[in-house]
Design a protein around this motif. Sequence first.
Motif, PDB file in Angstrom:
ATOM      1  N   ALA A  26     -50.007  19.313  89.625  1.00 39.49           N
ATOM      2  CA  ALA A  26     -50.282  17.872  89.581  1.00 39.49           C
ATOM      3  C   ALA A  26     -51.564  17.652  88.778  1.00 39.49           C
ATOM      4  O   ALA A  26     -52.608  18.230  89.079  1.00 39.49           O
ATOM      5  N   MET A  27     -51.466  16.836  87.734  1.00 36.19           N
ATOM      6  CA  MET A  27     -52.586  16.630  86.827  1.00 36.19           C
ATOM      7  C   MET A  27     -53.309  15.327  87.152  1.00 36.19           C
ATOM      8  O   MET A  27     -52.670  14.317  87.467  1.00 36.19           O
ATOM      9  N   GLN A  28     -54.639  15.378  87.080  1.00 35.20           N
ATOM     10  CA  GLN A  28     -55.482  14.199  87.253  1.00 35.20           C
ATOM     11  C   GLN A  28     -56.179  13.936  85.924  1.00 35.20           C
ATOM     12  O   GLN A  28     -57.026  14.719  85.487  1.00 35.20           O
ATOM     13  N   ALA A  29     -55.791  12.848  85.291  1.00 34.44           N
ATOM     14  CA  ALA A  29     -56.271  12.575  83.936  1.00 34.44           C
ATOM     15  C   ALA A  29     -57.656  11.949  83.904  1.00 34.44           C
ATOM     16  O   ALA A  29     -58.337  11.993  82.877  1.00 34.44           O
ATOM     17  N   GLN A  64     -42.094  21.838  80.929  1.00 38.71           N
ATOM     18  CA  GLN A  64     -42.909  21.254  81.999  1.00 38.71           C
ATOM     19  C   GLN A  64     -44.214  22.021  82.180  1.00 38.71           C
ATOM     20  O   GLN A  64     -45.294  21.427  82.276  1.00 38.71           O
ATOM     21  N   LEU A  65     -44.097  23.351  82.229  1.00 45.19           N
ATOM     22  CA  LEU A  65     -45.295  24.170  82.403  1.00 45.19           C
ATOM     23  C   LEU A  65     -46.226  24.029  81.200  1.00 45.19           C
ATOM     24  O   LEU A  65     -47.450  23.924  81.360  1.00 45.19           O
ATOM     25  N   ASN A  66     -45.657  24.014  79.997  1.00 46.54           N
ATOM     26  CA  ASN A  66     -46.487  23.874  78.797  1.00 46.54           C
ATOM     27  C   ASN A  66     -47.115  22.491  78.715  1.00 46.54           C
ATOM     28  O   ASN A  66     -48.214  22.324  78.172  1.00 46.54           O
ATOM     29  N   ALA A  67     -46.433  21.470  79.244  1.00 47.23           N
ATOM     30  CA  ALA A  67     -47.001  20.120  79.230  1.00 47.23           C
ATOM     31  C   ALA A  67     -48.258  20.057  80.091  1.00 47.23           C
ATOM     32  O   ALA A  67     -49.242  19.398  79.727  1.00 47.23           O
ATOM     33  N   THR A  68     -48.240  20.739  81.246  1.00 45.20           N
ATOM     34  CA  THR A  68     -49.450  20.757  82.069  1.00 45.20           C
ATOM     35  C   THR A  68     -50.584  21.482  81.354  1.00 45.20           C
ATOM     36  O   THR A  68     -51.748  21.073  81.435  1.00 45.20           O
ATOM     37  N   VAL A  69     -50.242  22.565  80.628  1.00 49.50           N
ATOM     38  CA  VAL A  69     -51.263  23.277  79.852  1.00 49.50           C
ATOM     39  C   VAL A  69     -51.820  22.373  78.761  1.00 49.50           C
ATOM     40  O   VAL A  69     -53.043  22.327  78.526  1.00 49.50           O
ATOM     41  N   ASN A  70     -50.942  21.638  78.094  1.00 47.59           N
ATOM     42  CA  ASN A  70     -51.386  20.762  77.008  1.00 47.59           C
ATOM     43  C   ASN A  70     -52.243  19.612  77.530  1.00 47.59           C
ATOM     44  O   ASN A  70     -53.193  19.186  76.856  1.00 47.59           O
TER      45      ASN A  70
END
Length: 478
Positions: free
Chosen positions: A285-288, A462-468
């Motif tokens: 879960a990303m917090q921008a 999906q995993l790469n999007a969180t890394v990006n």
Amino acid sequence: MLKRRIYQGLSAACLALAIAGCKMPQLAVRNVRRSVPTTYNNSAQDTLSTAKVRWQEFFTDPNLAALIDSALQRNQELNITQQELQIARNEIQARKGEYLPSVTLGGQAALDRVSRYTIQGATEDQINIQPDRRTPDPLGNFQLGAYASWEVDIWHKLRNARKSAATRYLASVEGRNFMVTNLIAEIATSYYELLALDNQLLILQQSIEIQDNALRVVRQEKEAARVTELAVKRFEAQIQNTTAQQYTTKQRITETENRINFLLGRFPQPIVRNDAEFNGLVPKAMQAGIPAQLLSNRPDIRQAEQQLVAAKLDVQVARANFYPSLGISGGVGFGAFKPGLLFTTPGALLYSIAGDLSAPLINRNGIKALYSTANALQLQAVYNYERTVLNAYIEVANQLSNINNLEQGYEAKLKEVQALSLSIRISNSLFKSVRADYTEVLFTQRDALNARFDLTETKMKQLNATVNVYRALGGGWN
């Protein structure tokens, strides 16, 4: 009078540019800070940012963490950047040396015979060193002393040049931090791609096994005269097609492994990984946070800001070239016409001190050109800063949107895989009971294989999007 003449020679346009050159960077930074949107795509505002999480805590896979740690020590491009930092530090020392006085020690030994038919020669011939001792011919000249020179930094030209070098060093540090962020992200995305390829290879192997079973059934049906040789050949062709995909996937695995090895600065070798955990990986879960935090979190924005400050200082240095410069020089030591009298005081003692005031009067076109160039470079730095901030915001907005869309796409693709897996069993049963054509079995197996491939691909994205997102927010370097 000289100073007034210089000021009169400096045109009103140059003065206007000089004033603009002093104020433009602060105004540019302030205006960009005010113009940054308050949220990403009108999303909920949250002051917490994943960028503050250290990469050791963000990437919990021990195999991936070991790869990143090795790359941070052995990556050649990162090591090249480290040497560029050393070069920038040396530039600071060089500029500092120009600002401080220069002191040198020197000695001289010479013999000089002057023509007697010159004023100096005729004078030396008539004057003795002592009443009963003539001037030596040839006349020696031995000196030993210390000499100093110093340009008085009236207009802060040298001081600003030193500050500019220090600021560019800070920009180089931020450039290295940005490279670290990108390096970590590239290794992580390649690692997840490798896990996805491993799972796709497993899917192909399972599909070949399913297709072999279907081929045996079709051959039995042919022997029972329920299908023709055409059906057998179509199933055989499908197996060969899947087998060809298997070898293509193996080649991609090799290339991905070697891409990671290159980033780690080592020759090709197997990459340690646990591909069985891929399907169990859940995107974080990303917090921008808020867009304004990018200005302090993103190394490339910090680098652009430091370059903007350095460009301002360069303009001040170029402007100071229009003004008079004051230099002070002096020396103290000993001098005599033969070595034995060199340290005889006070007769052998010598010293000097002088001041030099100079200002450009004729060749001012070259100085104007350098000044105009410094202003143009400052404008470039302003535009580069604005472009970097805009690019950072767009990167984060795109990746956040990508995460949401991939999450919904993964759910839909998972349901498709479940439905097609069930349809394989149904089509096989119908085919055995002669209630379905063999083409329906072929199409169902092909669609199921493609769907499972797409599901694995979506998981990897999906995993790469969180890394990006982590990289775009400015995480990984601190």
